[in-house]
Motif scaffolding. Structure first.
Motif, PDB file in Angstrom:
ATOM      1  N   LEU A   1       0.853  -1.129  -0.169  1.00 44.64           N
ATOM      2  CA  LEU A   1      -0.022   0.119   0.137  1.00 44.64           C
ATOM      3  C   LEU A   1       0.785   1.306  -0.035  1.00 44.64           C
ATOM      4  O   LEU A   1       2.041   1.223   0.469  1.00 44.64           O
TER       5      LEU A   1
ATOM      6  N   TYR B   1      -8.313   0.405 -13.584  1.00 49.93           N
ATOM      7  CA  TYR B   1      -7.351   1.397 -13.226  1.00 49.93           C
ATOM      8  C   TYR B   1      -6.104   1.641 -13.828  1.00 49.93           C
ATOM      9  O   TYR B   1      -5.283   1.997 -13.824  1.00 49.93           O
TER      10      TYR B   1
ATOM     11  N   HIS C   1      -7.866   1.470   0.049  1.00 49.23           N
ATOM     12  CA  HIS C   1      -8.599   2.321  -1.015  1.00 49.23           C
ATOM     13  C   HIS C   1      -8.066   1.665  -2.415  1.00 49.23           C
ATOM     14  O   HIS C   1      -7.045   1.278  -2.695  1.00 49.23           O
ATOM     15  N   CYS C   2      -9.042   2.184  -3.259  1.00 49.86           N
ATOM     16  CA  CYS C   2      -8.819   1.628  -4.761  1.00 49.86           C
ATOM     17  C   CYS C   2      -7.427   2.307  -5.124  1.00 49.86           C
ATOM     18  O   CYS C   2      -7.268   3.632  -4.960  1.00 49.86           O
ATOM     19  N   PRO C   3      -6.998   2.010  -6.117  1.00 51.82           N
ATOM     20  CA  PRO C   3      -5.514   2.622  -6.640  1.00 51.82           C
ATOM     21  C   PRO C   3      -6.022   3.756  -7.838  1.00 51.82           C
ATOM     22  O   PRO C   3      -7.135   3.590  -8.421  1.00 51.82           O
TER      23      PRO C   3
ATOM     24  N   ARG D   1      -3.765   3.276  -0.289  1.00 49.07           N
ATOM     25  CA  ARG D   1      -4.216   2.838  -1.683  1.00 49.07           C
ATOM     26  C   ARG D   1      -3.446   1.472  -2.138  1.00 49.07           C
ATOM     27  O   ARG D   1      -2.246   1.526  -1.977  1.00 49.07           O
TER      28      ARG D   1
ATOM     29  N   ARG E   1       1.388  -0.830 -10.017  1.00 50.34           N
ATOM     30  CA  ARG E   1       1.070   0.630 -10.221  1.00 50.34           C
ATOM     31  C   ARG E   1       1.690   1.086 -11.305  1.00 50.34           C
ATOM     32  O   ARG E   1       1.162   2.052 -12.018  1.00 50.34           O
TER      33      ARG E   1
ATOM     34  N   GLU F   1      -1.078   6.630   1.163  1.00 51.58           N
ATOM     35  CA  GLU F   1      -2.812   6.937   1.488  1.00 51.58           C
ATOM     36  C   GLU F   1      -3.388   5.697   1.580  1.00 51.58           C
ATOM     37  O   GLU F   1      -4.774   5.641   1.390  1.00 51.58           O
TER      38      GLU F   1
END
Length: 770
Positions: free
Chosen positions: A318, A356, A696-698, A323, A381, A321
């Protein structure tokens, strides 16, 4: 009896056998019990002529109570309508006969003579809206609910407008947000229908009466074949929604699933009550509904799978934040496959598989039947060196051992991550990704010689020894005068990653491209797209894993039921036939059949020189065989894991009737077995699953490559920026934007004042033109 018949689906029939109300003072009402009729004297009520704007007129007698206070006053109207009604009128009396009428329901609004009129009564607001909506469908427009008036919390009046009523408001823009500027259909059309709540009654608590009806439109009305495309006339039923999501899960595109529904409903093509855009909007709406818990649902799936099976492995990170940043998971079946066939791994990333835009990385390999198997999946990511290093560390820590070889594309960050975190693994580049760029690199330079260059490069690629490659490379480059070409220099610098002469000492299972990962990507992309949620994405990965299992079971069935016939009766072939799988034995048989085509050119103890029997100038191969150890200069066994034709030829010449067991690798055998050579835990940073409550969602990922919706300008487009000003001759602007323009007087031109909008938040498209 009062009977008011309205259109299909919204018909209101008020049928009373008797009505006996106390009228206002001075009015008379008599009832004939034998004929069951009501005679109402209308002398006490004024008669008004009401002219409708569509050219028709009607006579209405109305006692109108706007305050809706008197419950003991009965309002009676005499209405001349377009429909044929059972109303008998005399000079001063109206006889209303009692009857009942059933109206069939027609969902396509095919009735005629559905026209509202002033004084028409409805039992509810929804009934009036539905009636006016059907009228609009017949006449080529749609309606929407407009303004209303409430008193004491109760709605007293409601207006229904044409869908083109009013005008669009100016759109406030946000400079940092990409927005669309769509054209508005509103043109200040004045057509509308007004209904008012009139009174309460013991039998009918409330009734809505049409008090105003404007027919004329200031725009062209649509035909019946066009009006069905208006948004108000397009709906998707609950049953259709369920069917749409079922077909979507089956991998059908929007166009395909619409065609399936048309065939199921026996509807003419293009005549469903919805279009493709409605289905896509449905998908977006559903995505927004569940996207808040998307990342948490993915982790919940991994957690439940870990509890149900200890062989399920997963890890994630994560950001600050909280995410979701990176995640890797390997189901139990994938873990078992890796322990059996994890000696060679193909890794590749693909895009547009989730909402995403996270790159999807997969580790794949090849089983003993020559089929592709999945070892693990990852969502990253981004594609930076830190992301790849985390992924490689996580992969070897969870899978317990590193692969012997790995095959990837030419990503420099991936190359650096593998060299640091998998130092014992031989890394190779996909040759297809390299040669795919040749046309853009060399076609314009070499022209007619391009095809010949490709042939010579392929000969360089197949060379067996590094010495031969180093000797032939400068000759081929000089032949085409490419010594100073940057692409040729780059290929030579990375020759250890693509030239077979530098790869033959390592086992790759015969793979030189990442095509096996592309096959799994293609399978998964049949069911997903760039709008797929993370939870739905994992479901489709499970479908791909189940598909691999089914194919593996089918291959095992074929091994038991069907065996390849022996073409040559030989102890060596019989031994391999009883041990190897169908796929491996076919490779072995191809080599064994050609082993008889080679003769011994020179023999020196345990060293042999072989060549093709027909050509004395053919390539010579060096073979070593001392009864236990066999090697060949072609390195076919090291690269494929299958004995080459040259070693088999020596076996035949030296009367060797049994192949040593170490030359029948376990990964190609019918009963596969693997060594538990795990990595020392001290050498790997093990990643443990972190229990979190809030994830949280990325954010949308920024993939490598050219940015979306932008393209590089060139040619004439770039030349426009070099235009000089016709006034001051400077570069960078034109005569319209020249700063000296205000101080210069032009003859023959009128000065135009520039209209400047003071509101900086308005969309520039909506600003007045200069």
């Amino acid at each position: 009896m009062i009977n008011n018949t309205m259109g299909e689906g919204n018909t209101s029939t008020r049928d009373m056998s008797t009505i006996n109300n106390t009228m206002g003072e001075g009015s008379t009402s008599t009832r004939d019990m034998s004929t069951d009729k009501i005679n109402v004297d209308l002398n006490e009520y004024p008669i008004e002529d009401i002219s409708l704007e569509n050219g028709y007129s009607g006579t209405v007698s109305e006692h109108f109570d706007h305050d809706i206070v008197a419950n003991d006053v009965l309002e009676v109207e005499e209405i001349e309508t377009y429909e044929k009604e059972n109303i008998v009128s005399s000079s001063q009396n109206i006889e209303i006969n009692e009857f009942a009428e059933e109206v069939d329901r027609d969902e396509t609004y095919n009735e005629t003579n559905i026209v509202p009129f002033v004084g028409q009564i409805f039992l509810s607001e929804e009934e009036a809206f539905a009636f006016y909506k059907r009228y609009a469908y017949q006449h080529g427009f749609s309606v929407r609910k407009g303004r209303f008036i409430k008193r004491n919390g109760i709605m007293r009046r409601r207006d229904f407008f044409c869908h083109r009523e009013g005008r669009s408001s100016l759109k406030i823009i946000e400079p940092l947000k990409e927005q669309r500027n769509r054209e508005s259909t509103r043109c200040e059309c004045k057509a509308y229908l007004r209904i008012s709540l009139q009174k309460s009654h013991d039998i009918f608590p409330s009734e809505w009466r049409v008090t105003k009806f404007v027919v004329e439109h200031n725009h062209v009305l649509l035909t019946q074949s066009e009006v069905r495309f208006l948004p108000a006339n397009r709906t998707i039923s609950e049953d259709d929604i369920e069917r749409i999501f079922l077909l979507k899960e089956g991998g059908l595109s929007v166009r395909q699933l619409m065609r399936v529904i048309e065939l199921e409903k026996n509807v003419k093509h293009g005549y469903l009550p919805f279009i493709e855009r409605d289905i896509r909007n449905l998908f977006v709406k559903t995505k927004k509904k569940f996207e808040r818990n998307d990342a948490k649902d993915l982790l919940k799936y991994c957690e439940d799978a870990k509890k149900s099976c200890s062989k399920f492995h997963y890890a994630y990170t994560l950001d600050e934040e909280r995410r979701l940043e990176h995640i890797f998971w390997s189901p139990a079946s994938c873990s078992d496959w890796y322990q059996k066939y994890g000696d060679v791994v193909v890794f590749d990333t693909t895009y547009k598989v989730n909402s995403y835009e996270m790159p999807f990385g997969i580790f794949v390999g090849m089983n003993s039947h020559g089929k592709t198997v999945l070892f693990g999946c990852a969502l990253l990511r981004n594609e930076t060196i830190s992301a790849f290093r985390w992924l490689m560390k996580t992969f070897i820590s969870l899978m317990k051992k590193p692969p012997k070889t790995i095959l990837t594309d030419q990503d420099p960050w991936m190359k650096e991550a593998i060299s640091k975190d998998l130092p014992s693994t031989k890394h190779s580049f996909c040759i297809w990704h390299i040669t795919f760029k040749f046309s853009s690199w060399f076609n314009a330079i070499l022209r007619d010689k391009y095809s010949k260059w490709c042939s010579d490069f392929y000969e360089l690629y197949k060379l067996e020894t590094c010495e031969e490659f180093e000797h032939q490379w400068p000759k081929v480059v000089a032949k085409y005068n490419l010594q100073s070409n940057k692409h040729v220099k780059g290929l030579y610098e990375i020759r250890n990653y693509w030239a077979l002469a530098y790869l033959r000492d390592h086992f790759f299972g015969g793979m030189t491209t990442t095509g096996r990962s592309e096959s799994i990507n293609a399978f998964i992309k049949r069911f997903i797209n760039s709008h797929t949620s993370l939870s739905d994405f994992t479901k489709q990965v499970d479908v791909a894993i189940d598909d691999i299992k089914q194919k593996e079971d089918h291959d095992i069935m074929l091994e038991k039921c069907k065996r390849i016939n022996l073409k040559l009766m030989s102890p060596l072939q019989e031994q391999a036939h009883g041990v190897l799988t169908r796929f491996a034995f076919q490779k072995f048989q191809e080599e064994f059949e050609r082993s008889t085509q080679y003769s011994i050119h020179h023999e020196n103890g345990n060293e042999f020189v072989l060549r093709y029997y027909k050509d004395a100038n053919s390539r010579k191969h060096m073979v070593f065989w001392d009864g236990k150890i066999a090697t060949c200069s072609c390195k076919y066994f090291e690269f494929w894991g299958i004995l080459c034709r040259h070693i088999l030829s020596i076996f035949l010449h030296k009367d060797c009737h049994e192949i040593p067991s170490n030359y029948l690798p376990s990964r190609w055998r019918l009963q596969t077995s693997h060594d538990d050579d795990e990595v020392d835990p001290q050498q790997v940073n093990v990643v443990f699953e972190e229990q979190v409550d809030v994830v949280h969602c990325p954010p949308p990922s920024k993939t490598k490559g050219r940015p979306k919706r932008r393209r590089l300008k060139g040619g004439k487009e770039l030349s426009h920026n070099m235009n000089t000003c016709g006034l001051c001759k400077d570069v960078g602007h034109n005569i319209v934007t020249c700063p000296l323009k205000e101080n210069t007087q032009f003859s023959g031109h009128t000065n135009k004042k520039k209209k400047i909008c003071k509101d900086a938040n308005l969309n520039p498209i909506l600003l007045p033109k200069v």
